[in-house]
Design a protein around this motif. Structure first.
Motif, PDB file in Angstrom:
ATOM      1  N   SER A 122      46.517  58.785  40.022  1.00 26.87           N
ATOM      2  CA  SER A 122      47.009  59.791  40.957  1.00 26.87           C
ATOM      3  C   SER A 122      46.847  59.260  42.379  1.00 26.87           C
ATOM      4  CB  SER A 122      46.254  61.114  40.787  1.00 26.87           C
ATOM      5  OG  SER A 122      44.867  60.927  41.010  1.00 26.87           O
ATOM      6  N   VAL A 123      47.498  59.920  43.307  1.00 29.31           N
ATOM      7  CA  VAL A 123      47.403  59.550  44.718  1.00 29.31           C
ATOM      8  C   VAL A 123      47.254  60.815  45.548  1.00 29.31           C
ATOM      9  CG1 VAL A 123      48.575  58.535  46.703  1.00 29.31           C
ATOM     10  CG2 VAL A 123      48.764  57.441  44.461  1.00 29.31           C
ATOM     11  N   ASN A 124      46.166  60.884  46.300  1.00 32.45           N
ATOM     12  CA  ASN A 124      45.929  61.967  47.259  1.00 32.45           C
ATOM     13  C   ASN A 124      45.765  61.320  48.630  1.00 32.45           C
ATOM     14  OD1 ASN A 124      45.104  64.099  48.825  1.00 32.45           O
ATOM     15  ND2 ASN A 124      43.316  64.630  47.593  1.00 32.45           N
ATOM     16  N   GLU A 125      46.782  61.421  49.452  1.00 34.26           N
ATOM     17  CA  GLU A 125      46.757  60.724  50.743  1.00 34.26           C
ATOM     18  C   GLU A 125      45.670  61.241  51.671  1.00 34.26           C
ATOM     19  OE1 GLU A 125      50.570  60.321  52.572  1.00 34.26           O
ATOM     20  OE2 GLU A 125      51.553  59.664  50.708  1.00 34.26           O
ATOM     21  N   ASP A 126      45.143  62.448  51.413  1.00 27.79           N
ATOM     22  CA  ASP A 126      44.031  62.944  52.227  1.00 27.79           C
ATOM     23  C   ASP A 126      42.791  62.079  52.072  1.00 27.79           C
ATOM     24  OD1 ASP A 126      45.580  65.018  53.161  1.00 27.79           O
ATOM     25  OD2 ASP A 126      44.797  66.508  51.756  1.00 27.79           O
ATOM     26  N   ASP A 127      42.701  61.355  50.943  1.00 26.27           N
ATOM     27  CA  ASP A 127      41.542  60.484  50.720  1.00 26.27           C
ATOM     28  C   ASP A 127      41.678  59.136  51.412  1.00 26.27           C
ATOM     29  OD1 ASP A 127      40.329  62.387  49.153  1.00 26.27           O
ATOM     30  OD2 ASP A 127      40.990  61.537  47.254  1.00 26.27           O
ATOM     31  N   TRP A 128      42.840  58.816  51.916  1.00 26.62           N
ATOM     32  CA  TRP A 128      43.035  57.502  52.523  1.00 26.62           C
ATOM     33  C   TRP A 128      42.176  57.332  53.773  1.00 26.62           C
ATOM     34  CZ3 TRP A 128      49.032  56.281  52.197  1.00 26.62           C
ATOM     35  CH2 TRP A 128      49.406  56.285  50.842  1.00 26.62           C
ATOM     36  N   GLU A 129      42.111  58.391  54.583  1.00 26.69           N
ATOM     37  CA  GLU A 129      41.312  58.301  55.811  1.00 26.69           C
ATOM     38  C   GLU A 129      39.833  58.232  55.486  1.00 26.69           C
ATOM     39  OE1 GLU A 129      40.537  60.742  60.007  1.00 26.69           O
ATOM     40  OE2 GLU A 129      42.104  61.405  58.607  1.00 26.69           O
ATOM     41  N   THR A 130      39.380  59.031  54.516  1.00 22.71           N
ATOM     42  CA  THR A 130      37.952  59.043  54.198  1.00 22.71           C
ATOM     43  C   THR A 130      37.502  57.722  53.598  1.00 22.71           C
ATOM     44  OG1 THR A 130      38.445  60.097  52.073  1.00 22.71           O
ATOM     45  CG2 THR A 130      37.874  61.535  53.898  1.00 22.71           C
ATOM     46  N   LEU A 131      38.339  57.100  52.788  1.00 22.00           N
ATOM     47  CA  LEU A 131      37.984  55.815  52.188  1.00 22.00           C
ATOM     48  C   LEU A 131      38.259  54.660  53.139  1.00 22.00           C
ATOM     49  CD1 LEU A 131      36.871  54.590  49.537  1.00 22.00           C
ATOM     50  CD2 LEU A 131      39.230  54.226  48.836  1.00 22.00           C
ATOM     51  N   TRP A 157      45.793  70.394  30.736  1.00 20.90           N
ATOM     52  CA  TRP A 157      46.461  69.095  30.749  1.00 20.90           C
ATOM     53  C   TRP A 157      47.762  69.158  31.552  1.00 20.90           C
ATOM     54  CZ3 TRP A 157      45.114  64.309  29.864  1.00 20.90           C
ATOM     55  CH2 TRP A 157      46.095  63.338  29.686  1.00 20.90           C
ATOM     56  N   MET A 158      48.528  70.213  31.350  1.00 25.18           N
ATOM     57  CA  MET A 158      49.795  70.333  32.058  1.00 25.18           C
ATOM     58  C   MET A 158      49.580  70.558  33.558  1.00 25.18           C
ATOM     59  SD  MET A 158      51.805  69.539  29.723  1.00 25.18           S
ATOM     60  CE  MET A 158      53.323  69.720  30.673  1.00 25.18           C
ATOM     61  N   GLN A 159      48.474  71.193  33.913  1.00 26.69           N
ATOM     62  CA  GLN A 159      48.145  71.291  35.336  1.00 26.69           C
ATOM     63  C   GLN A 159      47.922  69.901  35.923  1.00 26.69           C
ATOM     64  OE1 GLN A 159      44.696  73.900  35.533  1.00 26.69           O
ATOM     65  NE2 GLN A 159      45.957  75.639  36.131  1.00 26.69           N
ATOM     66  N   PHE A 160      47.277  69.038  35.145  1.00 32.08           N
ATOM     67  CA  PHE A 160      46.986  67.680  35.617  1.00 32.08           C
ATOM     68  C   PHE A 160      48.248  66.831  35.717  1.00 32.08           C
ATOM     69  CE2 PHE A 160      45.820  63.322  33.911  1.00 32.08           C
ATOM     70  CZ  PHE A 160      45.568  62.782  35.167  1.00 32.08           C
ATOM     71  N   VAL A 161      48.947  66.646  34.590  1.00 36.63           N
ATOM     72  CA  VAL A 161      50.102  65.745  34.602  1.00 36.63           C
ATOM     73  C   VAL A 161      51.293  66.351  35.348  1.00 36.63           C
ATOM     74  CG1 VAL A 161      49.414  64.513  32.514  1.00 36.63           C
ATOM     75  CG2 VAL A 161      50.910  66.531  32.334  1.00 36.63           C
ATOM     76  N   GLY A 162      51.289  67.669  35.548  1.00 35.43           N
ATOM     77  CA  GLY A 162      52.354  68.304  36.302  1.00 35.43           C
ATOM     78  C   GLY A 162      51.983  68.586  37.739  1.00 35.43           C
ATOM     79  N   GLY A 163      50.796  68.137  38.149  1.00 36.06           N
ATOM     80  CA  GLY A 163      50.318  68.407  39.502  1.00 36.06           C
ATOM     81  C   GLY A 163      50.942  67.491  40.540  1.00 36.06           C
ATOM     82  N   GLU A 164      50.744  67.841  41.799  1.00 35.44           N
ATOM     83  CA  GLU A 164      51.388  67.105  42.885  1.00 35.44           C
ATOM     84  C   GLU A 164      50.793  65.716  43.106  1.00 35.44           C
ATOM     85  OE1 GLU A 164      50.330  68.254  47.052  1.00 35.44           O
ATOM     86  OE2 GLU A 164      49.447  70.018  46.095  1.00 35.44           O
ATOM     87  N   PHE A 165      49.594  65.445  42.584  1.00 35.24           N
ATOM     88  CA  PHE A 165      48.963  64.156  42.846  1.00 35.24           C
ATOM     89  C   PHE A 165      49.177  63.129  41.732  1.00 35.24           C
ATOM     90  CE2 PHE A 165      46.248  67.334  45.047  1.00 35.24           C
ATOM     91  CZ  PHE A 165      46.591  66.985  46.344  1.00 35.24           C
TER      92      PHE A 165
END
Length: 346
Positions: A262-271, A232-240
């Motif tokens: 969450s937001v992963n800008e690498d997915d913006w181009e693919t979507l 859980w802490m990996q998730f809520v403490g992660g960069e995304f």
């Protein structure tokens, strides 16, 4: 220990044997030094298997920090004579032992240029054997030898080869999941907050309270196991993870509903559009059927839109007992890609 115990059913499980394949010069365990190579391999497979999202390097790196993951025994790499990574597989035993039930997840990929040559079948055979070994190891430490065990493989619907390999190995499709997207050009309608409740942005002082709410809300969902604090802490403490976009519903200070984004800008181009992924939506069991799911989702959508992002994305179990499909459609989401869960019960 009864004759019906999991440990008795498994019996003596042999150690997995290192595979052999003419295209593979070396099969070896993974180390943290391989994170970038694994990420590169995933980067080649992602556009073929799920073109609208990418695998973050952080997700791969996090695996090496998990207490329940032993890379030397639970990860396997296949390399050609030049040392180029052709395939990667992992076996993860979920840390939960609730109810004497054990779950193992098998995942990985083969480089698209090297598929349909038998590498994936050899890799899956190793994963299956290691999965059984992990179940046996876990059951040996459970009272009365454990109750049940299962192994799961998640596959994208478009990856017919992965499904065929899993089914040939005895895994059966048990569940379908759908990705859904909502265009945020129009503002979501915000329901009225019921008396006595309040909607607030996520703050990290509530991390453990949010984990408790998550585990309560998902306790009766298919395939869900309690999330452990480390994960859980990996998730809520992660960069995304985006606390500023995530929303909570509170009742007297207690979290009773949540929508975490969450937001992963690498997915913006693919979507093809800027977007936020909604990772988790839930309502604790004591507060269901009070309209809190649409309330917390609408507030999160409003925050995502206010941040200037164009779309919101989520995934849903098509047979969810909460009727989530209809809920999300009513909030303006439209279905896109599908994935499946293949399961073997032991």
């Amino acid at each position: 220990m009864t004759q019906d115990a999991l440990s008795a059913r498994l019996g003596s499980v042999p150690a997995p044997q290192v595979p052999s394949h003419p295209d593979v010069a070396t099969w070896r365990p993974a180390t943290a030094a391989d994170i970038d190579a694994i990420h590169t391999l995933m980067g080649a497979a992602d556009p073929v298997d799920h073109p609208t999202w990418t695998t973050p390097r952080e997700d791969i790196a996090d695996l090496f920090d998990l207490a329940e993951m032993d890379p030397a025994r639970d990860m396997l790499l296949a390399e050609d004579a030049d040392g180029t990574l052709l395939a990667y597989g992992e076996v993860l035993l979920h840390p939960s032992r609730e109810g004497g039930e054990l779950t193992v997840y098998l995942s990985g990929t083969v480089h698209p240029a090297h598929r349909r040559r038998g590498i994936g079948a050899r890799l899956l055979a190793w994963q299956h054997a290691r999965g059984l070994e992990r179940l046996a190891e876990g059951a040996a430490h459970l009272e009365d030898g454990g109750v049940s065990g299962e192994m799961k493989i998640y596959a994208e619907e478009r990856n017919a080869g992965q499904r065929a390999l899993a089914e040939a190995a005895g895994y059966q499709v048990e569940r379908w999941f759908t990705s859904m997207v909502r265009d945020l050009a129009d503002a979501p309608g915000i329901p009225t907050v019921p008396d006595g409740l309040e909607v607030v942005a996520y703050t990290h002082d509530r991390d453990l309270d949010a984990l408790e709410a998550r585990n309560d809300a998902f306790r009766d969902h298919w395939g869900s196991r309690p999330t452990e604090p480390q994960r859980w802490m990996q998730f809520v403490g992660g960069e995304f993870f985006r606390a500023d976009l995530s929303r909570l519903v509170l009742d007297g200070g207690r979290i009773v509903a949540f929508c975490l984004a969450s937001v992963n800008e690498d997915d913006w181009e693919t979507l093809g559009a800027s977007n936020s992924y909604i990772d988790l939506i839930g309502v604790v069991r004591s507060h269901r059927r009070r309209g809190l799911a649409p309330l917390v989702i609408a507030n999160t959508l409003d925050a995502i839109r206010a941040a200037g992002l164009q779309k919101a994305v989520l995934d849903v179990d098509t047979a969810s007992p909460t009727g989530a499909n209809a809920l999300y459609e009513g909030l303006g989401f439209a279905a896109t890609e599908r994935s499946i869960a293949l399961v073997m019960h032991v």
